[in-house]
Design an enzyme around this catalytic site. Structure first.
Site, PDB file in Angstrom:
ATOM      1  N   CYS A  20      -0.399  -8.111  -1.023  1.00 21.77           N
ATOM      2  CA  CYS A  20      -0.397  -6.905  -0.173  1.00 21.77           C
ATOM      3  C   CYS A  20       0.776  -6.918   0.809  1.00 21.77           C
ATOM      4  O   CYS A  20       1.363  -5.872   1.107  1.00 21.77           O
ATOM      5  CB  CYS A  20      -1.657  -6.831   0.681  1.00 21.77           C
ATOM      6  SG  CYS A  20      -3.195  -6.942  -0.207  1.00 21.77           S
ATOM      7  N   HIS A  50      -7.694  -0.662  -3.868  1.00 24.45           N
ATOM      8  CA  HIS A  50      -6.551  -1.494  -4.244  1.00 24.45           C
ATOM      9  C   HIS A  50      -6.931  -2.488  -5.347  1.00 24.45           C
ATOM     10  O   HIS A  50      -7.926  -3.198  -5.244  1.00 24.45           O
ATOM     11  CB  HIS A  50      -5.957  -2.229  -3.037  1.00 24.45           C
ATOM     12  CG  HIS A  50      -5.570  -1.249  -1.951  1.00 24.45           C
ATOM     13  ND1 HIS A  50      -5.312  -1.622  -0.672  1.00 24.45           N
ATOM     14  CD2 HIS A  50      -5.406   0.101  -1.999  1.00 24.45           C
ATOM     15  CE1 HIS A  50      -5.014  -0.542   0.046  1.00 24.45           C
ATOM     16  NE2 HIS A  50      -5.057   0.520  -0.754  1.00 24.45           N
ATOM     17  N   ARG A  64     -16.295  -7.881 -10.388  1.00 28.95           N
ATOM     18  CA  ARG A  64     -15.782  -6.543 -10.685  1.00 28.95           C
ATOM     19  C   ARG A  64     -15.123  -6.539 -12.066  1.00 28.95           C
ATOM     20  O   ARG A  64     -13.914  -6.311 -12.189  1.00 28.95           O
ATOM     21  CB  ARG A  64     -14.739  -6.126  -9.643  1.00 28.95           C
ATOM     22  CG  ARG A  64     -15.163  -6.368  -8.208  1.00 28.95           C
ATOM     23  CD  ARG A  64     -13.986  -6.173  -7.249  1.00 28.95           C
ATOM     24  NE  ARG A  64     -14.352  -6.535  -5.887  1.00 28.95           N
ATOM     25  CZ  ARG A  64     -13.489  -6.711  -4.889  1.00 28.95           C
ATOM     26  NH1 ARG A  64     -12.191  -6.556  -5.104  1.00 28.95           N
ATOM     27  NH2 ARG A  64     -13.893  -7.035  -3.678  1.00 28.95           N
ATOM     28  N   ASP A  71       0.828  -1.220   0.000  1.00 28.64           N
ATOM     29  CA  ASP A  71       0.000   0.000   0.000  1.00 28.64           C
ATOM     30  C   ASP A  71       0.854   1.259   0.000  1.00 28.64           C
ATOM     31  O   ASP A  71       0.390   2.334  -0.388  1.00 28.64           O
ATOM     32  CB  ASP A  71      -0.892   0.063   1.251  1.00 28.64           C
ATOM     33  CG  ASP A  71      -1.866  -1.090   1.338  1.00 28.64           C
ATOM     34  OD1 ASP A  71      -1.826  -1.964   0.459  1.00 28.64           O
ATOM     35  OD2 ASP A  71      -2.659  -1.108   2.293  1.00 28.64           O
ATOM     36  N   SER A 101     -12.087  -8.237   1.571  1.00 34.64           N
ATOM     37  CA  SER A 101     -13.151  -9.153   1.171  1.00 34.64           C
ATOM     38  C   SER A 101     -12.591 -10.565   0.998  1.00 34.64           C
ATOM     39  O   SER A 101     -11.378 -10.784   1.068  1.00 34.64           O
ATOM     40  CB  SER A 101     -13.754  -8.672  -0.148  1.00 34.64           C
ATOM     41  OG  SER A 101     -12.851  -8.958  -1.204  1.00 34.64           O
ATOM     42  N   ASP A 125      -2.867   5.312  -3.066  1.00 34.73           N
ATOM     43  CA  ASP A 125      -2.244   4.176  -2.392  1.00 34.73           C
ATOM     44  C   ASP A 125      -1.467   3.404  -3.450  1.00 34.73           C
ATOM     45  O   ASP A 125      -1.963   3.201  -4.567  1.00 34.73           O
ATOM     46  CB  ASP A 125      -3.307   3.245  -1.788  1.00 34.73           C
ATOM     47  CG  ASP A 125      -3.815   3.729  -0.432  1.00 34.73           C
ATOM     48  OD1 ASP A 125      -3.549   4.903  -0.073  1.00 34.73           O
ATOM     49  OD2 ASP A 125      -4.488   2.941   0.266  1.00 34.73           O
ATOM     50  N   ASP A 140      -5.343  -5.182  -6.366  1.00 32.45           N
ATOM     51  CA  ASP A 140      -4.772  -6.527  -6.373  1.00 32.45           C
ATOM     52  C   ASP A 140      -5.662  -7.645  -5.805  1.00 32.45           C
ATOM     53  O   ASP A 140      -5.165  -8.737  -5.524  1.00 32.45           O
ATOM     54  CB  ASP A 140      -3.372  -6.540  -5.743  1.00 32.45           C
ATOM     55  CG  ASP A 140      -3.311  -5.873  -4.391  1.00 32.45           C
ATOM     56  OD1 ASP A 140      -4.304  -5.261  -3.976  1.00 32.45           O
ATOM     57  OD2 ASP A 140      -2.254  -5.964  -3.734  1.00 32.45           O
TER      58      ASP A 140
HETATM   59  N1  NVA Z   1     -10.796  -3.959  -1.747  1.00 32.31           N
HETATM   60  C1  NVA Z   1     -10.045  -5.137  -1.797  1.00 32.31           C
HETATM   61  C2  NVA Z   1      -8.716  -5.061  -1.120  1.00 32.31           C
HETATM   62  C3  NVA Z   1      -7.789  -6.017  -1.709  1.00 32.31           C
HETATM   63  C4  NVA Z   1      -6.412  -6.007  -1.256  1.00 32.31           C
HETATM   64  C5  NVA Z   1     -10.887  -6.282  -1.306  1.00 32.31           C
HETATM   65  O1  NVA Z   1     -11.051  -6.447  -0.115  1.00 32.31           O
HETATM   66  O2  NVA Z   1     -11.386  -6.990  -2.145  1.00 32.31           O
END
Ligand code: NVA
Length: 366
Positions: A350, A244, A263, A107, A298, A195, A246
C-alpha cells in the site's frame, strides 16, 4: 530523453517507486462511505482529528527506513509532497471536515505501461489526495516524452453516489458477509468510482475487486478506456469489508498467487488461473491477533508484501509465518519493520506505487 514510467504487473524487477509520507495525516470524520468500512468493533469508530504527532513521527521513521532498504536494492525512490489535510474539503457538490493523508500512494496511483492514472476514489475526504503526487507527475511529464499523465473522470460524490441507511451498527457479521456475497455495497452505480488498490495488474489482464471502494461502473470504464486489455471483475465473498485487493490476492511471480484463506477466490473465478497453470496458494496466518492502534486495516496486512523481482520480496519484519512461507515458495525475503506505519493506510505494498518495472505487457492467460 529516458523512459521513466513503465510497469505492467507487481512482480517484474522494480527499479523506481513512490513511497508515501505520514505527515499531516488526519483520521477523517464520518461521511457516507466511511462508516461502512470501519469494522464495528474498531476503536476508530466515531473518532476523528489529526493523528497524534508521536505516531506520525514513528510512521515516518519506518517509511524513511523502508526507502533506504529499497535504495540499497537498486530502487530509485520518490516521495509525495504532503498537504495540510486538517482543513475542510469542499466542492460544489459536497463538503466534509478534513482530508486524510498521502501515506498509501497505491490507493491513488495506478500505473499501466507508460501511463499513471489518478483514481476516482469514493471517500470524499480523499478527493484531493492526488495533489500530493502532482509535483512528481509533472516531473515525469517533463522528463519522459512518452509518459501519459491521466486523471480518471472525477466522481461528483453527491448523496446519490451512496446508499443511505446501508449501514446500521446492529448489522451482524453474517449479514455483512451475505451482502458481500450478493455484491451489495454502499456505493451506487450513478458514476464510476474506484481505488487504485482494487486493481491487480497482470500484463494484458486487469483483475479488479468489486467491493466497498470500487463499483461495477468502474469496471465498465476500464473496459472502454483499455479496449486492448481484458478486465475481470473479481470478488471475495469471505470478506465482510472488501476494500483493496492487496491483502487478499497477491501475485508473487508469474504462475503464483497467495490468497487470503478467509477470503478465497470463488471456484468460478479460479478457472482462468487454473486453465493457465497458475497456482493459488493459501497465505500463511498473520503473526498478530490484532492490528496496531488506530488502524483501519486487518491483521492480513501480513500478506501486503512488495515484490522486488521474481525471487525477492519485502515482508514486514514481525510476520514470521508469512516470511517462512515465502521462503518455502522459493523467494528471498527481506524483512522490514513497518507496523508503526500501518495505521496511516496500510502495509508495504500500500505504501508504494510503481513508477518503473522492467518488462513489458505479457499475456499470462492466452
Ligand atoms: N481490506 C484490507 C485492506 C488491505 C490493504 C484489509 O484490511 O484486509
Amino acid at each position: 530523453m529516458p523512459k521513466i514510467v513503465n510497469s505492467w504487473n507487481d512482480f517484474d524487477p522494480l527499479k523506481h517507486a513512490i513511497v508515501g509520507r505520514a505527515d499531516m495525516s488526519v483520521i477523517p470524520p464520518e461521511e457516507p462511505a466511511t462508516s461502512e468500512k470501519v469494522p464495528v468493533d474498531s476503536e476508530m469508530r466515531g473518532m476523528w482529528g489529526p493523528r497524534p504527532t508521536e505516531t506520525v513521527e514513528k510512521a515516518n521513521a519506518q517509511l524513511d527506513n523502508y526507502v533506504k532498504v529499497l535504495e540499497k536494492h537498486g530502487v530509485k525512490v520518490d516521495r509525495p509532497t504532503p498537504l495540510q489535510w486538517n482543513q475542510e474539503i469542499k466542492t460544489p457538490d459536497f463538503r466534509t471536515e478534513s482530508g486524510m493523508t498521502q501515506m498509501p500512494p497505491r490507493d491513488i496511483l495506478l500505473t499501466i505501461g507508460n501511463e499513471i492514472i489518478a483514481s476516482a476514489n469514493s471517500f470524499r475526504c480523499r478527493y484531493f489526495e492526488y495533489l500530493a503526487y502532482w509535483p512528481l507527475m509533472n516531473e515525469y511529464f517533463e522528463n519522459d516524452p512518452e509518459f501519459k499523465w491521466t486523471q480518471a473522470p472525477r466522481p461528483r460524490l453527491t448523496d446519490k453516489s451512496y446508499k443511505h441507511n446501508y449501514y446500521d451498527e446492529k448489522i451482524s457479521l453474517e449479514e455483512r458477509l451475505e451482502r458481500t456475497a450478493n455484491k451489495d455495497f454502499v456505493t451506487t452505480e450513478v458514476e464510476p468510482m474506484w481505488d487504485a488498490a482494487d486493481v491487480m495488474r497482470m500484463g494484458k489482464d486487469l483483475f479488479i475487486q468489486h467491493g466497498l471502494t470500487t463499483n461495477r461502473k468502474a469496471m465498465e470504464w476500464f473496459k472502454r478506456y483499455y479496449p486492448d486489455l481484458r478486465v475481470h471483475s473479481v470478488n471475495f465473498p469471505g470478506d465482510p469489508y472488501p476494500i483493496h485487493i492487496d491483502a487478499t490476492f497477491v501475485p508473487l511471480r508469474p504462475g503464483l498467487i497467495i490468497n487470503n484463506p478467509h477470503r478465497p477466490l470463488p471456484v468460478e473465478q479460479r478457472k482462468i488461473f487454473e486453465a493457465n497453470d497458475w497456482q493459488i496458494v493459501e497465505a500463511a496466518k498473520p503473526a498478530h491477533d490484532n492490528p496496531p492502534p488506530l488502524c483501519y486495516s486487518s491483521v492480513w496486512l501480513s500478506m501486503n508484501c512488495l515484490v522486488l523481482d521474481h525471487k525477492t520480496v519485502i515482508v514486514e519484519e514481525s510476520e514470521v509465518y508469512q516470511a517462512e512461507q515465502m521462503d518455502k515458495l522459493g523467494m528471498n525475503v527481506i524483512p522490514v519493520p513497518f507496523r508503526d506505519a500501518y495505521a496511516f493506510g496500510g502495509g508495504l505494498h500500500c505504501a508504494t506505487a510503481d513508477v518503473y518495472r522492467e518488462g513489458s505487457m505479457e499475456d499470462y492467460f492466452p
